[in-house]
Design an enzyme around this catalytic site. Structure first.
Site, PDB file in Angstrom:
ATOM      1  N   PRO A  42      63.010  64.130  -1.528  1.00 28.92           N
ATOM      2  CA  PRO A  42      64.318  64.706  -1.181  1.00 28.92           C
ATOM      3  C   PRO A  42      64.366  66.228  -1.043  1.00 28.92           C
ATOM      4  O   PRO A  42      65.002  66.934  -1.832  1.00 28.92           O
ATOM      5  CB  PRO A  42      65.207  64.219  -2.318  1.00 28.92           C
ATOM      6  CG  PRO A  42      64.289  64.129  -3.491  1.00 28.92           C
ATOM      7  CD  PRO A  42      62.970  63.682  -2.919  1.00 28.92           C
ATOM      8  N   CYS A  43      63.748  66.729   0.006  1.00 29.72           N
ATOM      9  CA  CYS A  43      63.765  68.169   0.257  1.00 29.72           C
ATOM     10  C   CYS A  43      65.178  68.661   0.564  1.00 29.72           C
ATOM     11  O   CYS A  43      65.451  69.858   0.437  1.00 29.72           O
ATOM     12  CB  CYS A  43      62.793  68.531   1.371  1.00 29.72           C
ATOM     13  SG  CYS A  43      63.030  67.610   2.892  1.00 29.72           S
TER      14      CYS A  43
END
Length: 181
Positions: free
Chosen positions: A135-136
């Site tokens: 989850p950047c």
């Protein structure tokens, strides 16, 4: 020659292409940016064949569940980003950020042991080939601003809103948390 299994997944923010090799997710990108993922795939797999199949390893179902509101549905899915050792450390740390939570690039660098490595962390974040699952989108500027995202800031905004992160005027609204407490 590597055979990459693929599946196209419709999401509320555009179609995504899931890529799997040997029962491990190696890529998940928005499908309107093929130059982004094909360049990375060719670097990682100089000789590759892609084969479209429905729901490889059940991963597509997990992604659909995430988009339908089960935010934990993608936690624990096996991934292999194929990055440098530093990139892999950054991506592993990204997976430790819980849904509905954001951290700054500086905080992420600090978790990796070097608060001054913000730029390197940002570059590694931008090379993440497995969107959403790694989850950047949960990494923001130190002042709460929504900064770069390979899928575009409108998608980053949508993902954070989907996870319950309040956003106002292009930044995480930390004041909203105070009123909910």
């Amino acid at each position: 020659m590597s055979t990459i299994l693929t599946d196209h997944i419709e999401t509320p923010i555009g179609p995504m292409l899931l890529m799997v090799e040997d029962d491990v997710m190696i890529g998940l990108e928005f499908d309107d940016q093929p130059e982004r993922y094909m360049k990375d795939l060719r670097r990682r797999y100089p000789e590759l064949a892609m084969k479209e199949i429905a729901n490889p390893c059940g991963f597509s179902d997990h992604l659909r569940a995430y988009y339908q509101g089960d935010l934990g549905a993608v936690d624990g899915l096996p991934t292999k980003g194929g990055g440098t050792p530093f990139q892999e450390r950054v991506w592993a740390e990204l997976r430790r950020i819980p849904a509905s939570t954001t951290i700054s690039y500086g905080e992420l660098a600090g978790r990796l042991g070097d608060e001054n490595a913000m730029r390197a962390v940002g570059l590694a974040n931008g090379r993440n080939p497995i969107s959403v699952v790694v989850p950047c989108h949960r990494v923001i500027g130190s002042d709460g601003t929504l900064t770069g995202y390979g899928g575009g800031l409108p998608r980053k905004t949508w993902l954070l809103n989907h996870e319950g992160v309040p956003i106002r005027n292009g930044r995480v609204d930390r004041q909203a948390d105070l009123f909910e407490a």
